[in-house]
Design a protein around this motif. Structure first.
Motif, PDB file in Angstrom:
ATOM      1  N   PHE A  31       0.825  -1.221   0.000  1.00  0.00           N
ATOM      2  CA  PHE A  31       0.000   0.000   0.000  1.00  0.00           C
ATOM      3  C   PHE A  31       0.857   1.269   0.000  1.00  0.00           C
ATOM      4  N   ARG A  32       1.804   1.320  -0.943  1.00  0.00           N
ATOM      5  CA  ARG A  32       2.664   2.487  -1.086  1.00  0.00           C
ATOM      6  C   ARG A  32       2.471   3.066  -2.491  1.00  0.00           C
ATOM      7  N   PRO A  33       1.416   3.865  -2.681  1.00  0.00           N
ATOM      8  CA  PRO A  33       1.171   4.457  -4.001  1.00  0.00           C
ATOM      9  C   PRO A  33       2.305   5.372  -4.464  1.00  0.00           C
ATOM     10  N   ASP A  34       3.077   5.906  -3.522  1.00  0.00           N
ATOM     11  CA  ASP A  34       4.198   6.764  -3.906  1.00  0.00           C
ATOM     12  C   ASP A  34       5.266   5.961  -4.651  1.00  0.00           C
ATOM     13  N   ILE A  35       5.514   4.725  -4.193  1.00  0.00           N
ATOM     14  CA  ILE A  35       6.506   3.881  -4.875  1.00  0.00           C
ATOM     15  C   ILE A  35       6.002   3.484  -6.261  1.00  0.00           C
ATOM     16  N   MET A  36       4.708   3.190  -6.363  1.00  0.00           N
ATOM     17  CA  MET A  36       4.132   2.879  -7.679  1.00  0.00           C
ATOM     18  C   MET A  36       4.291   4.076  -8.612  1.00  0.00           C
ATOM     19  N   ALA A  37       4.066   5.274  -8.096  1.00  0.00           N
ATOM     20  CA  ALA A  37       4.206   6.488  -8.902  1.00  0.00           C
ATOM     21  C   ALA A  37       5.652   6.676  -9.348  1.00  0.00           C
ATOM     22  N   TYR A  38       6.596   6.398  -8.446  1.00  0.00           N
ATOM     23  CA  TYR A  38       8.025   6.526  -8.795  1.00  0.00           C
ATOM     24  C   TYR A  38       8.392   5.588  -9.949  1.00  0.00           C
ATOM     25  N   THR A  39       7.903   4.346  -9.877  1.00  0.00           N
ATOM     26  CA  THR A  39       8.226   3.378 -10.940  1.00  0.00           C
ATOM     27  C   THR A  39       7.668   3.826 -12.278  1.00  0.00           C
ATOM     28  N   VAL A  40       6.454   4.374 -12.268  1.00  0.00           N
ATOM     29  CA  VAL A  40       5.842   4.862 -13.507  1.00  0.00           C
ATOM     30  C   VAL A  40       6.655   6.016 -14.092  1.00  0.00           C
ATOM     31  N   VAL A  41       7.053   6.948 -13.230  1.00  0.00           N
ATOM     32  CA  VAL A  41       7.833   8.100 -13.682  1.00  0.00           C
ATOM     33  C   VAL A  41       9.170   7.655 -14.274  1.00  0.00           C
ATOM     34  N   ILE A  42       9.839   6.710 -13.608  1.00  0.00           N
ATOM     35  CA  ILE A  42      11.131   6.209 -14.103  1.00  0.00           C
ATOM     36  C   ILE A  42      10.965   5.533 -15.458  1.00  0.00           C
ATOM     37  N   LEU A  43       9.911   4.735 -15.605  1.00  0.00           N
ATOM     38  CA  LEU A  43       9.655   4.064 -16.885  1.00  0.00           C
ATOM     39  C   LEU A  43       9.387   5.078 -17.992  1.00  0.00           C
ATOM     40  N   ILE A  44       8.626   6.108 -17.693  1.00  0.00           N
ATOM     41  CA  ILE A  44       8.339   7.152 -18.688  1.00  0.00           C
ATOM     42  C   ILE A  44       9.625   7.863 -19.101  1.00  0.00           C
ATOM     43  N   ILE A  45      10.459   8.202 -18.118  1.00  0.00           N
ATOM     44  CA  ILE A  45      11.735   8.874 -18.420  1.00  0.00           C
ATOM     45  C   ILE A  45      12.624   7.965 -19.265  1.00  0.00           C
ATOM     46  N   MET A  46      12.661   6.684 -18.917  1.00  0.00           N
ATOM     47  CA  MET A  46      13.474   5.724 -19.650  1.00  0.00           C
ATOM     48  C   MET A  46      13.045   5.639 -21.120  1.00  0.00           C
ATOM     49  N   VAL A  47      11.739   5.554 -21.320  1.00  0.00           N
ATOM     50  CA  VAL A  47      11.196   5.488 -22.676  1.00  0.00           C
ATOM     51  C   VAL A  47      11.536   6.754 -23.459  1.00  0.00           C
ATOM     52  N   GLN A  48      11.398   7.907 -22.818  1.00  0.00           N
ATOM     53  CA  GLN A  48      11.688   9.179 -23.487  1.00  0.00           C
ATOM     54  C   GLN A  48      13.154   9.273 -23.889  1.00  0.00           C
ATOM     55  N   ILE A  49      14.042   8.820 -23.013  1.00  0.00           N
ATOM     56  CA  ILE A  49      15.475   8.861 -23.317  1.00  0.00           C
ATOM     57  C   ILE A  49      15.803   7.991 -24.521  1.00  0.00           C
ATOM     58  N   PHE A  50      15.284   6.773 -24.532  1.00  0.00           N
ATOM     59  CA  PHE A  50      15.553   5.877 -25.659  1.00  0.00           C
ATOM     60  C   PHE A  50      14.935   6.405 -26.960  1.00  0.00           C
ATOM     61  N   GLN A  51      13.770   7.037 -26.844  1.00  0.00           N
ATOM     62  CA  GLN A  51      13.141   7.604 -28.037  1.00  0.00           C
ATOM     63  C   GLN A  51      13.980   8.752 -28.599  1.00  0.00           C
ATOM     64  N   ILE A  52      14.502   9.589 -27.722  1.00  0.00           N
ATOM     65  CA  ILE A  52      15.357  10.709 -28.156  1.00  0.00           C
ATOM     66  C   ILE A  52      16.625  10.184 -28.823  1.00  0.00           C
ATOM     67  N   ILE A  53      17.248   9.168 -28.205  1.00  0.00           N
ATOM     68  CA  ILE A  53      18.460   8.574 -28.790  1.00  0.00           C
ATOM     69  C   ILE A  53      18.150   7.964 -30.150  1.00  0.00           C
ATOM     70  N   GLY A  54      17.025   7.243 -30.233  1.00  0.00           N
ATOM     71  CA  GLY A  54      16.615   6.638 -31.498  1.00  0.00           C
ATOM     72  C   GLY A  54      16.375   7.676 -32.575  1.00  0.00           C
ATOM     73  N   ASN A  55      15.733   8.778 -32.217  1.00  0.00           N
ATOM     74  CA  ASN A  55      15.468   9.855 -33.182  1.00  0.00           C
ATOM     75  C   ASN A  55      16.771  10.482 -33.680  1.00  0.00           C
ATOM     76  N   LEU A  56      17.727  10.671 -32.773  1.00  0.00           N
ATOM     77  CA  LEU A  56      19.020  11.236 -33.164  1.00  0.00           C
ATOM     78  C   LEU A  56      19.774  10.322 -34.115  1.00  0.00           C
ATOM     79  N   LEU A  57      19.787   9.033 -33.795  1.00  0.00           N
ATOM     80  CA  LEU A  57      20.459   8.055 -34.659  1.00  0.00           C
ATOM     81  C   LEU A  57      19.783   7.978 -36.023  1.00  0.00           C
ATOM     82  N   TYR A  58      18.457   8.073 -36.022  1.00  0.00           N
ATOM     83  CA  TYR A  58      17.714   8.063 -37.290  1.00  0.00           C
ATOM     84  C   TYR A  58      18.123   9.236 -38.171  1.00  0.00           C
ATOM     85  N   LYS A  59      18.174  10.421 -37.568  1.00  0.00           N
ATOM     86  CA  LYS A  59      18.538  11.616 -38.325  1.00  0.00           C
ATOM     87  C   LYS A  59      19.970  11.538 -38.839  1.00  0.00           C
ATOM     88  N   MET A  60      20.865  10.989 -38.016  1.00  0.00           N
ATOM     89  CA  MET A  60      22.268  10.868 -38.417  1.00  0.00           C
ATOM     90  C   MET A  60      22.431   9.921 -39.598  1.00  0.00           C
TER      91      MET A  60
END
Length: 218
Positions: A186-215
């Motif tokens: 019953f720790r909704p704060d920890i669940m929220a942290y995991t969601v935020v980390i996953l979102i950040i992780m996805v965004q980072i990989f998407q940015i890297i992928g977009n850069l490599l695509y353009k290159m």
């Protein structure tokens, strides 16, 4: 347990576990997805070696495996996973169903990327006497690199989502933390942290992928 302890003792190790599972699974899935992708390209009606029977069989198999519910696939593969890595739980064990479940998805993405190659370039290579394998690896793959990078980026993002799902059945990583610490305690704060980390992780990989695509597109 304060916020800093949560991050250093729980979330940070789980983040590394998720990265480990996701990256290794994507690499393995790419290797295993490459074979059916090449066979699909070769046997397609407009391919280098048209074979309707082979293409139809591969097409059906890839579609069935690609649409198989991942959570069920994990459970079905428990005995096989234990045979391969010695256990059916943990981050290393989760790589097996992740790679197997993602490989058909990768095969279809690579097939689509290779089909985007200009037929004029392929015909030019044929006129110079290039073999089928030379056309595939030295012409089609080279021309399709930007699209393949996009495909790998998409695959990695999908695998990150699958790894979180694997955590619900003992796969480790952020999904496991969300269930064991967030939901069961019953720790909704920890669940929220995991969601935020996953979102950040996805965004980072998407940015890297977009850069490599353009290159590579240049």
């Amino acid at each position: 347990m304060n916020t800093m302890d949560i991050f250093t003792r729980i979330l940070l190790p789980a983040t590394w576990d998720t990265l480990y599972m996701s990256v290794i699974s994507t690499i393995i899935a790419f290797i295993f997805g490459l074979i059916p992708a090449i066979l699909l390209i070769l046997s397609d009606k407009n391919g280098l070696r048209p074979n309707k029977t082979l293409y139809s069989i591969l097409d059906v198999v890839v579609n069935i495996l690609r649409s198989f519910p991942f959570i069920i696939l994990i459970i079905i593969l428990f005995p096989f996973t234990k045979l391969i890595v010695g256990t059916s739980i943990g981050t290393t064990a989760a790589i097996v169903p992740l790679a197997i479940g993602t490989a058909p998805f990768v095969a279809r993405l690579i097939e689509s990327a290779l089909k985007e190659v200009d037929t004029g370039i392929i015909e030019a290579a044929k006129s110079f006497g290039a073999s089928d394998w030379q056309i595939i690896f030295k012409v089609m793959f080279v021309e399709a690199i930007p699209s393949i990078i996009n495909a790998l980026t998409l695959t990695l993002i999908v695998v990150i989502g699958f790894s979180a799902m694997a955590g619900t059945v003992g796969g480790g990583g952020l999904g496991d933390i969300a269930i064991r610490y967030g939901y069961q305690r019953f720790r909704p704060d920890i669940m929220a942290y995991t969601v935020v980390i996953l979102i950040i992780m996805v965004q980072i990989f998407q940015i890297i992928g977009n850069l490599l695509y353009k290159m590579t597109k240049k």
